[in-house]
Design an enzyme around this catalytic site. Structure first.
Site, PDB file in Angstrom:
ATOM      1  N   LYS A  16     -15.482  12.945  32.433  1.00 14.58           N
ATOM      2  CA  LYS A  16     -16.575  13.591  32.996  1.00 14.58           C
ATOM      3  C   LYS A  16     -17.096  14.746  32.445  1.00 14.58           C
ATOM      4  CE  LYS A  16     -14.472  11.885  37.444  1.00 14.58           C
ATOM      5  NZ  LYS A  16     -13.735  12.156  38.838  1.00 14.58           N
ATOM      6  N   TYR A  56     -20.620   5.605  42.858  1.00 15.34           N
ATOM      7  CA  TYR A  56     -19.751   6.069  43.944  1.00 15.34           C
ATOM      8  C   TYR A  56     -20.324   5.698  45.195  1.00 15.34           C
ATOM      9  CZ  TYR A  56     -17.171   9.172  40.777  1.00 15.34           C
ATOM     10  OH  TYR A  56     -16.474   9.827  39.833  1.00 15.34           O
ATOM     11  N   PHE A  64     -18.429  16.238  50.541  1.00 15.12           N
ATOM     12  CA  PHE A  64     -18.373  16.557  49.303  1.00 15.12           C
ATOM     13  C   PHE A  64     -19.273  15.978  48.087  1.00 15.12           C
ATOM     14  CE2 PHE A  64     -14.678  13.468  49.059  1.00 15.12           C
ATOM     15  CZ  PHE A  64     -15.015  12.804  48.029  1.00 15.12           C
ATOM     16  N   ARG A  92      -5.179   3.387  35.321  1.00 19.45           N
ATOM     17  CA  ARG A  92      -5.030   4.444  36.503  1.00 19.45           C
ATOM     18  C   ARG A  92      -3.821   5.290  36.267  1.00 19.45           C
ATOM     19  NH1 ARG A  92      -9.211   5.454  40.538  1.00 19.45           N
ATOM     20  NH2 ARG A  92      -7.600   5.296  42.070  1.00 19.45           N
ATOM     21  N   THR A  98      -5.717  11.229  41.826  1.00 15.38           N
ATOM     22  CA  THR A  98      -6.938  11.891  41.985  1.00 15.38           C
ATOM     23  C   THR A  98      -6.839  13.407  42.167  1.00 15.38           C
ATOM     24  OG1 THR A  98      -7.623  10.094  43.353  1.00 15.38           O
ATOM     25  CG2 THR A  98      -9.085  11.826  43.631  1.00 15.38           C
ATOM     26  N   ARG A 109      -4.524  13.789  34.178  1.00 19.87           N
ATOM     27  CA  ARG A 109      -4.797  14.920  34.947  1.00 19.87           C
ATOM     28  C   ARG A 109      -3.690  15.935  35.146  1.00 19.87           C
ATOM     29  NH1 ARG A 109      -7.620  10.545  39.094  1.00 19.87           N
ATOM     30  NH2 ARG A 109      -9.961  10.547  38.123  1.00 19.87           N
ATOM     31  N   ASN A 119     -11.620  16.835  37.787  1.00 25.45           N
ATOM     32  CA  ASN A 119     -10.625  16.254  37.322  1.00 25.45           C
ATOM     33  C   ASN A 119     -10.671  15.305  36.206  1.00 25.45           C
ATOM     34  OD1 ASN A 119     -11.851  14.166  38.539  1.00 25.45           O
ATOM     35  ND2 ASN A 119     -10.411  13.499  40.247  1.00 25.45           N
ATOM     36  N   HIS A 122     -12.494   9.399  35.005  1.00 18.92           N
ATOM     37  CA  HIS A 122     -12.581   8.265  36.018  1.00 18.92           C
ATOM     38  C   HIS A 122     -12.022   6.948  35.472  1.00 18.92           C
ATOM     39  CE1 HIS A 122     -14.376   5.199  38.623  1.00 18.92           C
ATOM     40  NE2 HIS A 122     -14.625   4.603  37.549  1.00 18.92           N
ATOM     41  N   GLU A 133     -18.660  -1.473  37.521  1.00 19.23           N
ATOM     42  CA  GLU A 133     -19.151  -0.395  36.819  1.00 19.23           C
ATOM     43  C   GLU A 133     -19.629  -0.518  35.316  1.00 19.23           C
ATOM     44  OE1 GLU A 133     -15.254   1.844  37.473  1.00 19.23           O
ATOM     45  OE2 GLU A 133     -15.589   1.879  39.633  1.00 19.23           O
TER      46      GLU A 133
END
Ligand code: RTP
Length: 155
Positions: A16, A56, A64, A92, A98, A109, A119, A122, A133
């Site tokens: 990100k 998303y 948010f 993951r 998250t 993270r 964070n 992804h 994706e």
């Protein structure tokens, strides 16, 4: 098919804008490389509203979401496909929870951030979402077929 090729998965990992701006790109790539995964595709780009609404799609109604979308468009992202044995689940785990405050030290993270809204990365949460994706962020010609070039020293 061999046991190895049956377990082969591809996952979509995206760094990100905060991860890019803070200079953590190399560290994240290095973790996936040294774990044993193969980089099947990578590029930098600016995310758009259109692609984020699709990416998303489960979150667009959340309160948010508009702020999160602005954050995701605040600078370039790095889009990657990593492949190998159980790449989705393990990817993951490598990212961590998250909420970075709940992420274990040793995860990306857990090591680099403290805010859920910043964070860093992804990772696809299922094989189905990974495929969705990947086709959203990449054109067909951008993705390498490593399997036909695989060597014994990579698994
Ligand atoms: P990601 O899709 O980014 O890998 O994150 P995830 O699966 O771990 O978590 P998910 O629930 O899908 O949330 C997606 C992203 O939305 C942002 N978020 N902000 N309360 C909040 O401010 C909030 N909750 C979620 C995070 O950037 C999260 O990664």
């Amino acid at each position: 098919a061999s046991e190895l090729s049956m377990a082969m998965e591809r996952t979509y990992i995206m760094i990100k804008p905060d991860g890019v701006q803070r200079g953590i790109v190399g560290n994240i790539i290095s973790r996936f490389e040294t774990k044993g995964y193969r980089l099947a595709a990578m590029k930098t780009r600016m995310a758009t509203k259109e692609i984020l609404d699709k990416h998303y799609c489960d979150l667009v109604e959340k309160g948010f979401f508009p702020k999160m979308r602005d954050y995701m468009m605040s600078g370039p992202v790095v889009c990657m496909i990593w492949e190998g044995k159980e790449a989705v689940t393990t990817g993951r785990k490598m990212l961590g929870a998250t909420n970075p405050l709940a992420s274990e030290p040793g995860t990306i993270r857990g090591d680099f951030c403290i805010e859920v809204g910043r964070n860093i990365c992804h990772g696809s949460d299922s094989v189905e979402n990974a495929e969705r994706e990947i086709s959203l962020w990449f054109e067909e010609g951008e993705v390498l077929d490593w399997q036909s070039h695989s060597k014994d020293w990579i698994y």
